[in-house]
Design a protein around this motif. Structure first.
Motif, PDB file in Angstrom:
ATOM      1  N   MET A  59       0.825  -1.209   0.000  1.00 23.22           N
ATOM      2  CA  MET A  59       0.000   0.000   0.000  1.00 23.22           C
ATOM      3  C   MET A  59       0.854   1.252   0.000  1.00 23.22           C
ATOM      4  SD  MET A  59      -3.016  -1.079  -0.301  1.00 23.22           S
ATOM      5  CE  MET A  59      -3.911   0.453  -0.012  1.00 23.22           C
ATOM      6  N   GLU A  60       1.989   1.207   0.696  1.00 20.00           N
ATOM      7  CA  GLU A  60       2.886   2.354   0.691  1.00 20.00           C
ATOM      8  C   GLU A  60       3.426   2.606  -0.715  1.00 20.00           C
ATOM      9  OE1 GLU A  60       3.680   4.648   2.958  1.00 20.00           O
ATOM     10  OE2 GLU A  60       2.101   3.727   4.159  1.00 20.00           O
ATOM     11  N   LYS A  61       3.774   1.525  -1.436  1.00 19.88           N
ATOM     12  CA  LYS A  61       4.249   1.671  -2.806  1.00 19.88           C
ATOM     13  C   LYS A  61       3.155   2.249  -3.694  1.00 19.88           C
ATOM     14  CE  LYS A  61       7.665  -2.065  -2.618  1.00 19.88           C
ATOM     15  NZ  LYS A  61       8.058  -3.404  -3.146  1.00 19.88           N
ATOM     16  N   GLN A  62       1.918   1.822  -3.449  1.00 22.01           N
ATOM     17  CA  GLN A  62       0.793   2.320  -4.232  1.00 22.01           C
ATOM     18  C   GLN A  62       0.625   3.816  -4.003  1.00 22.01           C
ATOM     19  OE1 GLN A  62      -2.957   0.412  -3.420  1.00 22.01           O
ATOM     20  NE2 GLN A  62      -4.133   2.146  -4.181  1.00 22.01           N
ATOM     21  N   LYS A  63       0.653   4.233  -2.743  1.00 22.77           N
ATOM     22  CA  LYS A  63       0.495   5.654  -2.443  1.00 22.77           C
ATOM     23  C   LYS A  63       1.597   6.477  -3.076  1.00 22.77           C
ATOM     24  CE  LYS A  63      -1.855   5.033   2.015  1.00 22.77           C
ATOM     25  NZ  LYS A  63      -1.743   5.237   3.483  1.00 22.77           N
ATOM     26  N   ALA A  64       2.834   5.989  -2.994  1.00 24.02           N
ATOM     27  CA  ALA A  64       3.962   6.726  -3.561  1.00 24.02           C
ATOM     28  C   ALA A  64       3.806   6.886  -5.071  1.00 24.02           C
ATOM     29  CB  ALA A  64       5.271   6.004  -3.238  1.00 24.02           C
ATOM     30  N   ALA A  65       3.357   5.821  -5.747  1.00 25.41           N
ATOM     31  CA  ALA A  65       3.182   5.888  -7.194  1.00 25.41           C
ATOM     32  C   ALA A  65       2.108   6.895  -7.571  1.00 25.41           C
ATOM     33  CB  ALA A  65       2.827   4.504  -7.731  1.00 25.41           C
ATOM     34  N   VAL A  66       0.990   6.869  -6.862  1.00 27.10           N
ATOM     35  CA  VAL A  66      -0.098   7.809  -7.157  1.00 27.10           C
ATOM     36  C   VAL A  66       0.336   9.237  -6.904  1.00 27.10           C
ATOM     37  CG1 VAL A  66      -2.406   8.542  -6.477  1.00 27.10           C
ATOM     38  CG2 VAL A  66      -1.907   6.117  -6.749  1.00 27.10           C
ATOM     39  N   HIS A  67       1.056   9.471  -5.801  1.00 24.83           N
ATOM     40  CA  HIS A  67       1.503  10.821  -5.470  1.00 24.83           C
ATOM     41  C   HIS A  67       2.442  11.368  -6.544  1.00 24.83           C
ATOM     42  CE1 HIS A  67       0.693  10.071  -0.904  1.00 24.83           C
ATOM     43  NE2 HIS A  67      -0.399  10.164  -1.622  1.00 24.83           N
ATOM     44  N   LEU A  68       3.366  10.536  -7.002  1.00 23.40           N
ATOM     45  CA  LEU A  68       4.320  10.999  -8.004  1.00 23.40           C
ATOM     46  C   LEU A  68       3.641  11.260  -9.340  1.00 23.40           C
ATOM     47  CD1 LEU A  68       7.424   8.782  -7.195  1.00 23.40           C
ATOM     48  CD2 LEU A  68       7.104  11.205  -6.701  1.00 23.40           C
ATOM     49  N   LEU A  69       2.710  10.377  -9.721  1.00 23.56           N
ATOM     50  CA  LEU A  69       1.971  10.602 -10.955  1.00 23.56           C
ATOM     51  C   LEU A  69       1.140  11.878 -10.864  1.00 23.56           C
ATOM     52  CD1 LEU A  69       0.835   6.955 -11.727  1.00 23.56           C
ATOM     53  CD2 LEU A  69       2.300   8.374 -13.171  1.00 23.56           C
ATOM     54  N   HIS A  70       0.558  12.102  -9.692  1.00 25.14           N
ATOM     55  CA  HIS A  70      -0.213  13.329  -9.473  1.00 25.14           C
ATOM     56  C   HIS A  70       0.670  14.558  -9.631  1.00 25.14           C
ATOM     57  CE1 HIS A  70      -2.881  15.869  -6.562  1.00 25.14           C
ATOM     58  NE2 HIS A  70      -3.067  16.191  -7.825  1.00 25.14           N
ATOM     59  N   ALA A  71       1.872  14.501  -9.109  1.00 21.92           N
ATOM     60  CA  ALA A  71       2.795  15.632  -9.213  1.00 21.92           C
ATOM     61  C   ALA A  71       3.134  15.932 -10.666  1.00 21.92           C
ATOM     62  CB  ALA A  71       4.073  15.333  -8.429  1.00 21.92           C
ATOM     63  N   TYR A  72       3.419  14.892 -11.446  1.00 21.72           N
ATOM     64  CA  TYR A  72       3.745  15.107 -12.850  1.00 21.72           C
ATOM     65  C   TYR A  72       2.538  15.613 -13.635  1.00 21.72           C
ATOM     66  CZ  TYR A  72       8.392  13.146 -12.388  1.00 21.72           C
ATOM     67  OH  TYR A  72       9.697  12.947 -12.035  1.00 21.72           O
ATOM     68  N   TRP A  73       1.349  15.147 -13.253  1.00 21.98           N
ATOM     69  CA  TRP A  73       0.136  15.644 -13.899  1.00 21.98           C
ATOM     70  C   TRP A  73      -0.025  17.144 -13.650  1.00 21.98           C
ATOM     71  CZ3 TRP A  73      -3.325  14.842 -17.448  1.00 21.98           C
ATOM     72  CH2 TRP A  73      -4.558  15.491 -17.389  1.00 21.98           C
ATOM     73  N   GLN A  74       0.241  17.580 -12.436  1.00 19.91           N
ATOM     74  CA  GLN A  74       0.110  19.005 -12.118  1.00 19.91           C
ATOM     75  C   GLN A  74       1.070  19.854 -12.930  1.00 19.91           C
ATOM     76  OE1 GLN A  74       0.286  19.955  -7.929  1.00 19.91           O
ATOM     77  NE2 GLN A  74      -1.937  19.905  -7.879  1.00 19.91           N
ATOM     78  N   ARG A  75       2.219  19.317 -13.297  1.00 27.72           N
ATOM     79  CA  ARG A  75       3.188  20.067 -14.084  1.00 27.72           C
ATOM     80  C   ARG A  75       2.638  20.446 -15.456  1.00 27.72           C
ATOM     81  NH1 ARG A  75       9.029  18.835 -13.046  1.00 27.72           N
ATOM     82  NH2 ARG A  75       9.187  18.000 -10.961  1.00 27.72           N
ATOM     83  N   CYS A  76       1.679  19.698 -15.951  1.00 28.04           N
ATOM     84  CA  CYS A  76       1.246  19.843 -17.346  1.00 28.04           C
ATOM     85  C   CYS A  76      -0.025  20.664 -17.502  1.00 28.04           C
ATOM     86  CB  CYS A  76       1.034  18.461 -17.953  1.00 28.04           C
ATOM     87  SG  CYS A  76       2.518  17.432 -17.896  1.00 28.04           S
ATOM     88  N   ILE A  77      -0.636  21.099 -16.418  1.00 22.94           N
ATOM     89  CA  ILE A  77      -1.847  21.899 -16.492  1.00 22.94           C
ATOM     90  C   ILE A  77      -1.488  23.355 -16.197  1.00 22.94           C
ATOM     91  CG2 ILE A  77      -4.171  22.214 -15.599  1.00 22.94           C
ATOM     92  CD1 ILE A  77      -3.698  19.551 -17.022  1.00 22.94           C
ATOM     93  N   PRO A  78      -1.527  24.244 -17.200  1.00 22.94           N
ATOM     94  CA  PRO A  78      -1.128  25.641 -16.975  1.00 22.94           C
ATOM     95  C   PRO A  78      -2.016  26.319 -15.924  1.00 22.94           C
ATOM     96  CG  PRO A  78      -1.319  25.146 -19.323  1.00 22.94           C
ATOM     97  CD  PRO A  78      -1.923  23.990 -18.591  1.00 22.94           C
ATOM     98  N   VAL A  79      -1.398  26.798 -14.863  1.00 25.90           N
ATOM     99  CA  VAL A  79      -2.167  27.459 -13.810  1.00 25.90           C
ATOM    100  C   VAL A  79      -1.226  28.292 -12.952  1.00 25.90           C
ATOM    101  CG1 VAL A  79      -1.916  25.530 -12.187  1.00 25.90           C
ATOM    102  CG2 VAL A  79      -3.853  27.098 -11.943  1.00 25.90           C
ATOM    103  N   THR A  80      -1.727  29.436 -12.480  1.00 25.72           N
ATOM    104  CA  THR A  80      -1.014  30.253 -11.488  1.00 25.72           C
ATOM    105  C   THR A  80      -1.863  30.309 -10.228  1.00 25.72           C
ATOM    106  OG1 THR A  80       0.080  31.615 -13.151  1.00 25.72           O
ATOM    107  CG2 THR A  80      -0.082  32.530 -10.932  1.00 25.72           C
ATOM    108  N   VAL A  81      -1.267  29.935  -9.117  1.00 23.60           N
ATOM    109  CA  VAL A  81      -1.983  29.892  -7.842  1.00 23.60           C
ATOM    110  C   VAL A  81      -1.338  30.872  -6.885  1.00 23.60           C
ATOM    111  CG1 VAL A  81      -2.653  28.447  -5.894  1.00 23.60           C
ATOM    112  CG2 VAL A  81      -2.564  27.471  -8.188  1.00 23.60           C
ATOM    113  N   GLN A  82      -2.133  31.782  -6.307  1.00 17.40           N
ATOM    114  CA  GLN A  82      -1.638  32.675  -5.257  1.00 17.40           C
ATOM    115  C   GLN A  82      -2.197  32.200  -3.932  1.00 17.40           C
ATOM    116  OE1 GLN A  82      -1.268  36.961  -5.844  1.00 17.40           O
ATOM    117  NE2 GLN A  82      -2.342  37.326  -3.911  1.00 17.40           N
ATOM    118  N   VAL A  83      -1.308  31.950  -2.993  1.00 21.14           N
ATOM    119  CA  VAL A  83      -1.706  31.398  -1.701  1.00 21.14           C
ATOM    120  C   VAL A  83      -1.588  32.479  -0.638  1.00 21.14           C
ATOM    121  CG1 VAL A  83      -1.292  29.590   0.002  1.00 21.14           C
ATOM    122  CG2 VAL A  83      -0.887  29.131  -2.426  1.00 21.14           C
ATOM    123  N   ASP A  84      -2.722  32.907  -0.099  1.00 24.53           N
ATOM    124  CA  ASP A  84      -2.753  33.902   0.970  1.00 24.53           C
ATOM    125  C   ASP A  84      -3.268  33.235   2.244  1.00 24.53           C
ATOM    126  OD1 ASP A  84      -2.024  36.411  -0.439  1.00 24.53           O
ATOM    127  OD2 ASP A  84      -3.829  35.963  -1.592  1.00 24.53           O
ATOM    128  N   GLY A  85      -2.960  33.832   3.354  1.00 25.80           N
ATOM    129  CA  GLY A  85      -3.454  33.291   4.613  1.00 25.80           C
ATOM    130  C   GLY A  85      -2.941  34.108   5.780  1.00 25.80           C
TER     131      GLY A  85
END
Length: 258
Positions: A40-66
């Protein structure tokens, strides 16, 4: 448009293939007499890394305030594990960090060569100070409350590292600014250290005997988490299983995606 659509289709297929492959690891583990937790740990790591690479390909600018927790100069002096002056001698390319819970933030490491130490013991003559923000691929993250460092200036830094168990801490040595921009002061032309965000001068007595309070050190924030988990269990807010799971997470690091 056709090329972009084709690329997205291929990327989605890659993401799905990786997800299915990692999901299959649980069944394989059972047949191979491996630990289901390891699978399960390997599964989570694979999904997280794929998610990260997916985020690289969607053009977006995020401003984080708080809202920032307020840190007076006296509180900074007391709680920082290291107080040091230094000059920037380099910086990393921005990168993503995937927490063990699956959250992703863009960070940039600034490399400071230490010129003086008022408290603590930096891990080297040059240290990495990790600041959120930057552009990775098509994704840009902007944090207005973080300092904008200038390579020509000398800085007084209030530093800490919460250690393992904090969501975005990775294995290699690095520091964070205590209180974000509240923990960074730049020396002006008059030789006075002023806050990088507010421009307020550091009070002359802010660094008087900062080591007098020995309760704060490199492990302070980790011990604070341990105490919080213990209190939650003893009060009945968490079960024994949840308490043990929280303690186990203190031994985990986030993943750096370059």
């Amino acid at each position: 448009m056709k090329n972009w659509t084709h690329f997205k289709t291929r990327l989605s297929a890659l993401f799905l293939a990786g997800l299915l492959a990692s999901t299959g690891s649980a069944a394989y583990a059972k047949e191979a007499d491996q630990s289901l937790d390891q699978a399960m740990e390997k599964q989570k790591a694979a999904v997280h890394l794929l998610h990260a690479y997916w985020q690289r390909c969607i053009p977006v600018t995020v401003q984080v305030d708080g809202l920032l927790q307020d840190y007076s100069p006296e509180k900074l002096s007391a709680q920082a594990a290291v107080i040091a002056t230094g000059k920037i001698t380099g910086r990393s390319a921005p990168f993503q960090i995937v927490s063990y819970q699956g959250d992703i933030i863009v960070y940039t490491d600034f490399y400071f060569t230490i010129t003086g130490v008022s408290k603590g013991a930096p891990y080297g003559e040059t240290v990495s100070v990790r600041v959120p923000g930057g552009t990775v691929g098509a994704r840009q993250e902007v944090y207005p409350c973080e300092p904008q460092f200038n390579q020509e200036d000398e800085y007084l830094l209030f530093l800490y590292n919460p250690g393992r168990g904090s969501a975005f801490v990775t294995e290699e040595e690095h520091y964070f600014l205590l209180g974000s921009s509240q923990g960074a002061y730049a020396k002006n032309a008059a030789g006075v250290f002023v806050n990088t965000l507010t421009g307020e001068a550091l009070p002359e007595n802010a660094l008087v005997s900062p080591q007098a309070d020995g309760a704060y050190g490199e492990d302070y924030f980790r011990h604070e988490l341990e105490e919080t988990y213990r209190t939650n269990y003893e009060s009945g807010f968490d079960t024994w299983e949840e308490y043990q799971e929280n303690l186990a997470e203190l031994e985990r690091y986030a993943v750096k995606v370059e």
